[in-house]
Write an enzyme that holds these catalytic residues in place. Structure first.
Site, PDB file in Angstrom:
ATOM      1  N   LYS A   1      26.617-180.434  67.599  1.00  7.84           N
ATOM      2  CA  LYS A   1      25.402-181.236  67.409  1.00  7.84           C
ATOM      3  C   LYS A   1      24.213-180.346  67.068  1.00  7.84           C
ATOM      4  O   LYS A   1      23.323-180.747  66.318  1.00  7.84           O
ATOM      5  CB  LYS A   1      25.121-182.046  68.683  1.00  7.84           C
ATOM      6  CG  LYS A   1      25.926-183.342  68.725  1.00  7.84           C
ATOM      7  CD  LYS A   1      25.340-184.333  69.715  1.00  7.84           C
ATOM      8  CE  LYS A   1      26.067-184.239  71.040  1.00  7.84           C
ATOM      9  NZ  LYS A   1      25.624-185.283  71.997  1.00  7.84           N
ATOM     10  N   ARG A   8      39.160-180.507  71.874  1.00 10.62           N
ATOM     11  CA  ARG A   8      38.273-181.251  70.981  1.00 10.62           C
ATOM     12  C   ARG A   8      38.765-181.115  69.542  1.00 10.62           C
ATOM     13  O   ARG A   8      39.519-180.192  69.214  1.00 10.62           O
ATOM     14  CB  ARG A   8      36.849-180.743  71.120  1.00 10.62           C
ATOM     15  CG  ARG A   8      36.679-179.315  70.603  1.00 10.62           C
ATOM     16  CD  ARG A   8      35.288-178.743  70.904  1.00 10.62           C
ATOM     17  NE  ARG A   8      34.269-179.755  70.844  1.00 10.62           N
ATOM     18  CZ  ARG A   8      33.169-179.735  71.606  1.00 10.62           C
ATOM     19  NH1 ARG A   8      32.985-178.774  72.472  1.00 10.62           N
ATOM     20  NH2 ARG A   8      32.270-180.671  71.483  1.00 10.62           N
ATOM     21  N   GLU A  53      25.881-187.584  75.681  1.00  8.89           N
ATOM     22  CA  GLU A  53      24.487-187.267  75.953  1.00  8.89           C
ATOM     23  C   GLU A  53      23.701-187.788  74.759  1.00  8.89           C
ATOM     24  O   GLU A  53      24.045-187.469  73.614  1.00  8.89           O
ATOM     25  CB  GLU A  53      24.267-185.751  76.079  1.00  8.89           C
ATOM     26  CG  GLU A  53      22.802-185.439  76.385  1.00  8.89           C
ATOM     27  CD  GLU A  53      22.445-183.951  76.341  1.00  8.89           C
ATOM     28  OE1 GLU A  53      23.276-183.146  75.888  1.00  8.89           O
ATOM     29  OE2 GLU A  53      21.320-183.623  76.736  1.00  8.89           O
TER      30      GLU A  53
END
Length: 555
Positions: free
Chosen positions: A264, A254, A28
């Site tokens: 983020k 992850r 994104e």
RNA sequence: UGGGGCGUCGUCAAGUGGUAAGACACAAGGUUUUGGUCCUUGCAUUCGCGGGUUCGAAUCCUGCCGCCCCAACCA
């Protein structure tokens, strides 16, 4: 071989997907890529490479409020730097808005979606909880024709934000919350970085992602663990829409790293609140930050090969990342001499005005790297840390009366210490050298335990050197409250007036080397320039002396 | 708590019924004109815990415990 490659291999052996392998990386564009993303990128790209498949880059740009072109550009630059090649297959979820809209209409027509007028609060309340089933929206049985009309109205901007949503009609009592009539579209009258003001309805992730995979012919849609609960919904859309291809979603854990944060949202806050100079601050775990610190793409690839791919949530030791870098640079980086905190040494028996060119080995690990000449003269700089007036037994460096070797040059002995009369601070050392030891060996076989780096005072080039350390002082910054409270106050120390051997004066930005005995350094790509060098410390060398001292084992 | 996922050395991680790979870290030696590199050695009688099946289990069955994810008109 990890479990995902095993699946791909098995699919190929079974002849699934017409023998194709096609992966993708779907960021994104709402922030910069970080080291955690490198795991996903290298996994997806690596699988495509290894199995003769293709790899797409697709921006998941379904939320215009957070997404910007700046992020798109940074993501592409980072991907290229890491070596991931998406060839001409650069896509955006927004490329598929028309198709997605048509598929939404298809669902409504089939009685599998409806326009809902519930408020945000009601949607939430009616959804139930994890232990209680939800209740159907009062609009759930709205006739398809009416939903179709309203949905078109939504698209045409006839309604306000929040007034209507499009929802799938699945099961409000489903044990998986994601299946309780999930939202497909919302009204957002905001400018989109690519489609501009063309749309005022935007699809949600769940309605866009799997279908985008299907459109692109993705065979293995690899994502992280938190999307595991979304998989039934992913499959539901694929099953209930006339998609051209049926991709399969596979989840892996992850990457987490000690001494940093990876979300983020948290990284953005560090940037916005000025705790760092930007997304590419060398202390950031971002790809651009690591690049500016001096990391190499190959070291990051090597690191990723070592951490493996699995399904258990884990946190990798930062030391492994540093090790991967050192391992590479030890082989490739030239050794040079730079004195960071200078202390003047006058060699009293060395002829005034004399200058000798000393031959220095560039890299003992790489004979092909050759040698260079470095000037030596009567006054030189050495590291303040390399002298101790009162030294412990195992301190092998300079101390009054002791003899050490100047790397590649001569043995010197410390005869006297000059101090500032007011502060008592050591400001200069008076030493004598043994002319017979040129090159660093004594003809009589005399041994010295210490070897110091040095720079000729008359020839030294001044430089700024930035000593970077971990951004956080705790291995798990999130533990026990606010991660901002665990910021390392000493994550950056800026040194000026450092003394470099003359050859370093004209170095280009992006030049990488080892400052002998200190670490690997990188000429800052933005602030360094020939004639005015600025170096970032990428990583220190292992320092067993520091370890001895810390353990009180210096004798 | 309903559902989903995961638990193998300090940290990652192989192993998929035949008797615990490897890497980082750590420790001890050796080499060394970087207290770097390199070399040698050590580092899980045990796989979250308890039962069971089996000649044999980290691997199969079973009960329990722990951790992570899901109740954004984020992705």
């Amino acid at each position: 071989m990890d479990f995902i490659r095993a699946i791909v291999k098995d699919d190929l052996a079974a002849g699934r997907n017409e023998g194709r392998v096609h992966t993708r990386f779907p960021p994104e564009p709402n922030g910069y890529l970080h080291i955690g993303h490198s795991k996903a990128i290298l996994l997806n790209y690596g699988i495509a490479q290894e199995f003769g498949g293709k790899f797409n880059l697709r921006f998941d740009d379904t939320n215009p409020e957070k997404e910007e072109t700046e992020y798109v550009e940074s993501i592409k630059a980072d991907l290229r730097w890491l070596g991931a090649d998406w060839e001409d297959r650069e896509f955006f979820a927004s490329d598929y808005f028309d198709q997605l809209y048509a598929w939404a209409v298809h669902l409504i027509t089939a009685g599998k979606a409806f326009v809902c007028s519930q408020s945000l609060e009601d949607v939430r309340a009616y959804r139930g909880t994890v232990t209680e089933p939800g209740r159907p929206s009062p609009d759930r049985e709205r006739p398809a024709e009416e939903s179709l009309r309203l949905f078109e109205g939504m698209k045409n901007g006839e309604f306000d934000e929040g007034q209507y949503t499009l929802r799938a009609k699945i099961d409000m009592a489903h044990s998986n919350m994601k299946m309780r009539d999930p939202l497909l579209y919302r009204i957002r009258k905001v400018h989109h970085h690519r489609t501009g003001d063309q749309w005022c309805i935007y699809p949600f992730y769940d309605f866009a992602h799997g279908q985008s995979d299907a459109i692109e012919g993705i065979t293995h849609s690899i994502c992280t663990l938190e999307f595991e609960v979304n998989r039934p919904l992913y499959d539901w859309f694929i099953e209930n829409l006339p998609v051209p291809h049926k991709p399969r979603q596979i989840e892996f854990a992850r990457l987490n790293l000690t001494y940093t944060v990876m979300s983020k949202r948290k990284l953005l806050k560090l940037v916005q609140e000025g705790h760092v100079s930007g997304w590419d601050d060398p202390r950031m775990p971002t790809i651009s930050g690591l690049r500016r610190l001096g990391y190499t793409p190959s070291s990051i690839r090597n690191f990723n090969e070592r951490i493996g791919i699995a399904k258990r949530s884990s946190t990798v030791d930062l030391d492994l990342l540093k090790w991967a870098l050192r391992e590479e640079l030890n082989q490739t980086a030239d050794r040079v001499m730079a004195v960071l905190r200078p202390l003047k040494v006058v060699i009293t028996n060395y002829p005034e005005g004399q200058v000798e060119q000393i031959e220095c080995v560039n890299n003992p690990e790489d004979p092909a790297s050759g040698t260079r000449e470095v000037p030596f003269s009567r006054e030189i700089w050495i590291e303040q840390d390399d002298f101790r007036e009162e030294a412990p037994r195992k301190f092998f460096r300079l101390k009054p009366g002791a003899e050490v070797r100047l790397k590649h040059a001569y043995f010197i002995t410390c005869d006297a210490v000059v101090k500032d009369p007011d502060t008592g601070e050591v400001v200069e050392l008076r030493c004598s050298y043994d002319p017979e030891t040129r090159g660093g060996d004594s003809p009589d076989g005399r041994k010295v335990k210490g070897t110091l780096h040095w720079v000729s005072a008359d020839h030294a080039v001044d430089a700024e050197v930035r000593l970077y350390d971990n951004l956080f002082r705790e291995p798990f910054p999130d533990q026990g409250g606010n991660y901002l409270d665990n910021l390392n106050p000493n994550s950056l120390e800026v040194l000026t007036g450092c003394k470099l051997e003359p050859g370093l004066g004209g170095v280009e930005p992006g030049y990488r080397c080892q400052f002998m005995r200190q670490g690997y350094f990188f000429a800052d790509p933005q602030d360094s320039q020939p004639g005015r060098p600025v170096f970032n410390r990428t990583v220190t060398l292992k320092d067993s002396w520091a370890k001895l001292e810390a353990g009180g084992k210096t004798g």
